[in-house]
Every structure is written in C-alpha cells, then in structure tokens.
Motif scaffolding. Structure first.
Motif, PDB file in Angstrom:
ATOM      1  N   GLY A 237     -61.464 -12.764  25.150  1.00  0.00           N
ATOM      2  CA  GLY A 237     -60.252 -13.409  25.627  1.00  0.00           C
ATOM      3  C   GLY A 237     -59.182 -12.489  26.162  1.00  0.00           C
ATOM      4  O   GLY A 237     -58.204 -12.965  26.744  1.00  0.00           O
ATOM      5  N   PHE A 238     -59.343 -11.179  25.992  1.00  0.00           N
ATOM      6  CA  PHE A 238     -58.257 -10.286  26.384  1.00  0.00           C
ATOM      7  C   PHE A 238     -58.491  -9.622  27.742  1.00  0.00           C
ATOM      8  O   PHE A 238     -57.610  -8.906  28.236  1.00  0.00           O
ATOM      9  N   ALA A 239     -59.635  -9.841  28.369  1.00  0.00           N
ATOM     10  CA  ALA A 239     -59.926  -9.172  29.638  1.00  0.00           C
ATOM     11  C   ALA A 239     -58.963  -9.608  30.741  1.00  0.00           C
ATOM     12  O   ALA A 239     -58.354  -8.773  31.421  1.00  0.00           O
ATOM     13  N   SER A 240     -58.821 -10.904  30.936  1.00  0.00           N
ATOM     14  CA  SER A 240     -57.969 -11.394  32.027  1.00  0.00           C
ATOM     15  C   SER A 240     -56.510 -11.017  31.794  1.00  0.00           C
ATOM     16  O   SER A 240     -55.806 -10.639  32.743  1.00  0.00           O
ATOM     17  N   LEU A 241     -56.040 -11.097  30.554  1.00  0.00           N
ATOM     18  CA  LEU A 241     -54.652 -10.743  30.267  1.00  0.00           C
ATOM     19  C   LEU A 241     -54.413  -9.247  30.431  1.00  0.00           C
ATOM     20  O   LEU A 241     -53.345  -8.828  30.892  1.00  0.00           O
ATOM     21  N   THR A 242     -55.396  -8.441  30.071  1.00  0.00           N
ATOM     22  CA  THR A 242     -55.265  -6.993  30.266  1.00  0.00           C
ATOM     23  C   THR A 242     -55.131  -6.653  31.742  1.00  0.00           C
ATOM     24  O   THR A 242     -54.252  -5.872  32.141  1.00  0.00           O
ATOM     25  N   MET A 243     -55.977  -7.218  32.583  1.00  0.00           N
ATOM     26  CA  MET A 243     -55.914  -6.935  34.008  1.00  0.00           C
ATOM     27  C   MET A 243     -54.649  -7.517  34.639  1.00  0.00           C
ATOM     28  O   MET A 243     -54.071  -6.929  35.564  1.00  0.00           O
ATOM     29  N   LEU A 244     -54.196  -8.674  34.132  1.00  0.00           N
ATOM     30  CA  LEU A 244     -52.949  -9.252  34.622  1.00  0.00           C
ATOM     31  C   LEU A 244     -51.770  -8.346  34.299  1.00  0.00           C
ATOM     32  O   LEU A 244     -50.886  -8.128  35.145  1.00  0.00           O
ATOM     33  N   THR A 245     -51.755  -7.804  33.082  1.00  0.00           N
ATOM     34  CA  THR A 245     -50.687  -6.882  32.689  1.00  0.00           C
ATOM     35  C   THR A 245     -50.709  -5.633  33.550  1.00  0.00           C
ATOM     36  O   THR A 245     -49.665  -5.174  34.038  1.00  0.00           O
ATOM     37  N   LYS A 246     -51.884  -5.085  33.735  1.00  0.00           N
ATOM     38  CA  LYS A 246     -52.002  -3.875  34.560  1.00  0.00           C
ATOM     39  C   LYS A 246     -51.510  -4.121  35.980  1.00  0.00           C
ATOM     40  O   LYS A 246     -50.698  -3.337  36.523  1.00  0.00           O
ATOM     41  N   ASN A 247     -51.972  -5.182  36.609  1.00  0.00           N
ATOM     42  CA  ASN A 247     -51.594  -5.458  37.994  1.00  0.00           C
ATOM     43  C   ASN A 247     -50.107  -5.771  38.121  1.00  0.00           C
ATOM     44  O   ASN A 247     -49.461  -5.403  39.115  1.00  0.00           O
ATOM     45  N   SER A 248     -49.559  -6.461  37.104  1.00  0.00           N
ATOM     46  CA  SER A 248     -48.136  -6.772  37.129  1.00  0.00           C
ATOM     47  C   SER A 248     -47.299  -5.502  37.058  1.00  0.00           C
ATOM     48  O   SER A 248     -46.309  -5.348  37.791  1.00  0.00           O
ATOM     49  N   PHE A 249     -47.681  -4.570  36.197  1.00  0.00           N
ATOM     50  CA  PHE A 249     -46.947  -3.309  36.079  1.00  0.00           C
ATOM     51  C   PHE A 249     -47.145  -2.443  37.317  1.00  0.00           C
ATOM     52  O   PHE A 249     -46.201  -1.788  37.779  1.00  0.00           O
ATOM     53  N   LEU A 250     -48.356  -2.424  37.860  1.00  0.00           N
ATOM     54  CA  LEU A 250     -48.584  -1.651  39.083  1.00  0.00           C
ATOM     55  C   LEU A 250     -47.718  -2.161  40.226  1.00  0.00           C
ATOM     56  O   LEU A 250     -47.168  -1.373  41.018  1.00  0.00           O
ATOM     57  N   ASP A 251     -47.586  -3.474  40.316  1.00  0.00           N
ATOM     58  CA  ASP A 251     -46.772  -4.057  41.381  1.00  0.00           C
ATOM     59  C   ASP A 251     -45.304  -3.655  41.231  1.00  0.00           C
ATOM     60  O   ASP A 251     -44.630  -3.347  42.224  1.00  0.00           O
ATOM     61  N   GLU A 252     -44.798  -3.634  39.986  1.00  0.00           N
ATOM     62  CA  GLU A 252     -43.402  -3.270  39.765  1.00  0.00           C
ATOM     63  C   GLU A 252     -43.169  -1.768  39.949  1.00  0.00           C
ATOM     64  O   GLU A 252     -42.125  -1.356  40.451  1.00  0.00           O
ATOM     65  N   ILE A 253     -44.144  -0.973  39.533  1.00  0.00           N
ATOM     66  CA  ILE A 253     -43.983   0.492  39.605  1.00  0.00           C
ATOM     67  C   ILE A 253     -43.785   0.965  41.041  1.00  0.00           C
ATOM     68  O   ILE A 253     -43.073   1.942  41.297  1.00  0.00           O
ATOM     69  N   HIS A 254     -44.364   0.262  42.000  1.00  0.00           N
ATOM     70  CA  HIS A 254     -44.287   0.692  43.391  1.00  0.00           C
ATOM     71  C   HIS A 254     -43.114   0.058  44.150  1.00  0.00           C
ATOM     72  O   HIS A 254     -43.012   0.216  45.363  1.00  0.00           O
ATOM     73  N   LYS A 255     -42.232  -0.646  43.450  1.00  0.00           N
ATOM     74  CA  LYS A 255     -41.087  -1.247  44.117  1.00  0.00           C
ATOM     75  C   LYS A 255     -39.968  -0.229  44.321  1.00  0.00           C
ATOM     76  O   LYS A 255     -39.905   0.802  43.653  1.00  0.00           O
TER      77      LYS A 255
END
Length: 362
Positions: A237-255
C-alpha cells in the motif's frame, strides 16, 4: 467555510439515496435470493445445487421452473404453496417491491437496519460488533503507510537518480507487485505457527483471556494480534504514496522560490522543511481521509478471512453469499455514508494545511 460545509452535507442526502436505490434494485434482481436460500435449506439443497437451479443456465432454469409449477421459485420442488407463502412472509417478501423499498428508507433515516435474516440478531448489533476490527485494520495500516511513505518519498526526492533512489524504487515496486493476501500467507508460514516460528497469534482481534489481563498486557495483546494483518496490508500500500511524495517534492524543489532561497544562502534543511514541505505535503496530508476509506473498504476482506478477523468486510461478503439483504443494505449504507463524510473531511484538510484555499469562493 460553514456555508460550504452545510452545502456538502445537504448533498450527502441525495447522493446516499441514489446509492441505496441503485443497489436495492440491483440486488433484488440477483438470482438465489433469501427465499430461494431458505427453500434450498428446507429441501436439503447445498449451495452448488442451488446455483445450478437458480443460475444462468437457461435450460436448467426452464426445467426447474416446470418442475416447480406455479410457485415462482425454481428451488421449490417438494414444497407446497402454503410453505412458500410462509417463507415469503417470514422474510417480508409477501409485500410489493416498492413497499419494501419505502419501508427500508424510512427505517434507515433513524438508523434502524432491522434483523438479519439468517443470524437471529439485529443488524446494528452485528455492525457494532464487527466495526472495531475494520477500524483497527484501516487506521493502523493507513498510519503505517504514511509513516513509511512520507520520509522515504522525501529522501528519494533529495537523492533523485542516485543509487539510493534506484534501489529503493525497485524494492517499492516489487513490494507493490505482491498481493497482500499472498504476503499474508507467507507471514503465517514464517511467524504464526507455520513451518518456522510461532511468534504471533493467528486468530481474532484479542486473546480469549483478554478481560483478565492487566492494562499493559491488554495493549500488548491487541498489537500482537494486529501486527501480521497490518504488515500484510501495508506491504503493497505504500508504493503509490511514496512515489506521489517524491514527485510532489521534486516539483516544488525546482520552483523559483526554492532557487531564490538557495541563492540567499539558506540551508538545505531550512528550505526543505520550512518552505517546500508545506506546499509539497498539501495533497498528501489532505488525502489521508480518502486513503483511510480506501483501505477500510477494499483492503481488508481477504486479510480478515486469512487471519480469522470478524470485520465488516467479511460480514458483507458472507451476507452477499447468503443473500442476507438487511446486512447487505446496511453495510452499503454505512460504507456510502462514511465515504461521503470522509470526502468532506478531505476537503476541510486542504484548508487546514493551506489556509489560502477558500472553498467559499468556488
């Protein structure tokens, strides 16, 4: 915000009515209803024989109807018309369909779910008895999924494309590919008296002597019973949430605001946890109610069966097999109501996490 909440609560009524209405008429049309089930038990038919009589095979159904005469129930061979009428009256099927539907709606307004057709108990008692199991599984699984996924996702975002990111992605995807019930069987073999260790109990939410234990021992006993089922439900159950967290942080880091903060000489941890974290976690934290409901509804059925846990999922499954209509409709009603209320709570979480979001303006 109060006006928005009132509007959403008012929308719950027609939505819940539509859910109950659609399911009521669909289930009523399904073959092998409670009257057929009782007739089958009266004449000694087992489940497979009843399925053959009331199933989809047209020729068998036609033969059975001819053998049953004018009774209208294809499994009624050997019973008189008076017997059939008595069984129909016992289950309330002597009344027209629209009258049964109207009566059910009036009862459900006051949360009166009636009595189970085959268990000899009120449906409310069954729901109250099974609810702690399902809530325990859903709550602890959701919390554990978040505790694993959020730190792991943040770390993967910071170490993007590194060796750590690559091998953790492989592990996460492999874990996600393993069905929870298969992992549950593996845990039983390894740790619950299978071929290796006998560390954790296999049945029930608590031990039989739970009332005689001290407070500390009760807590330990409860978590001892919960450990394997929760781990089995968490592993995939944690795979999708892990990747969602990663992608969300990656998107913010490059702003741009992050780039500006770095140019001012702010420390990485300060930028990450004081600026990026709040924006990146918006969708993740706000989705907690929906994630809990998803696990609560769909994730626990097979786990409850494997670990002999009497929860709502197992209750609804057993009621569906036996065509116990009051239990089926009550579980659908509770699940639908909780899902609608949790969707409102999910919207409120957005405002809590980010006060800039104003639903009143929409």
């Amino acid at each position: 915000m109060s006006a928005y909440i009132v509007r959403r609560l008012l929308l719950v009524i027609p939505t819940l009515l539509a859910i109950i209405t659609i399911n009521f008429f669909l289930i009523q049309m399904a073959p092998g209803g409670p009257v057929d089930q009782m007739i089958a038990s009266q004449i000694g038919l087992n489940a497979s024989m009843l399925d053959r009589i009331t199933g989809n095979n047209a020729s068998e159904a036609q033969d059975s109807e001819q053998a049953a005469g004018e009774q209208g129930y294809r499994a009624s061979v050997g019973l008189t018309e008076e017997d059939i009428d008595a069984i129909k009256k016992q289950f309330g099927f002597d009344k027209p369909l629209h009258e049964r539907y109207s009566r059910m709606l009036m009862d459900y307004i006051s949360f009166d779910f009636g009595d189970s057709l085959f268990r000899g108990r009120s449906v409310s008692e069954l729901l109250i008895e099974r609810l702690p199991v399902s809530i325990s599984l859903g709550l602890w699984t959701t919390l554990l999924v978040y505790l694993i996924s959020i730190p792991l996702g943040i770390r993967k975002a910071i170490k993007h494309s590194s060796r750590f990111d690559i091998w953790t992605t492989s592990v996460v995807l492999a874990a996600n590919a393993i069905p929870s019930f298969l992992f549950a069987v593996l845990l039983i073999i390894l740790f619950a008296g299978g071929n290796y260790y006998d560390i954790f109990p296999l049945r029930g939410l608590v031990s039989n002597n739970f009332d005689q234990l001290s407070t500390i021992d009760k807590i330990l006993d409860y978590f001892n019973h919960m450990f394997l089922p929760v781990v089995a439900m968490t592993i995939g159950g944690f795979a999708s949430l892990t990747m969602l967290t990663k992608n969300s942080f990656l998107d913010e880091i490059h702003k741009q605001y992050v780039i500006t903060a770095k140019s001012k000489g702010l420390a990485q941890n300060s930028i990450l946890y004081r600026h990026v974290f709040r924006n990146a976690m918006l969708i993740i934290i706000a989705g907690f109610p929906a994630a809990f409901i998803g696990i609560f509804f769909t994730g626990s059925l097979l786990i409850e069966v494997i670990f002999s846990l009497d929860g709502l999922g197992l209750l609804g499954y057993e009621a569906t097999l036996s065509r116990d209509y009051p239990v089926i409709f009550a579980t659908l009603y509770i699940f639908g109501l909780m899902g609608l209320l949790m969707s409102i709570l999910s919207d409120l979480m957005y405002s809590v996490v980010d006060p800039r979001i104003n639903f009143e303006a929409s």
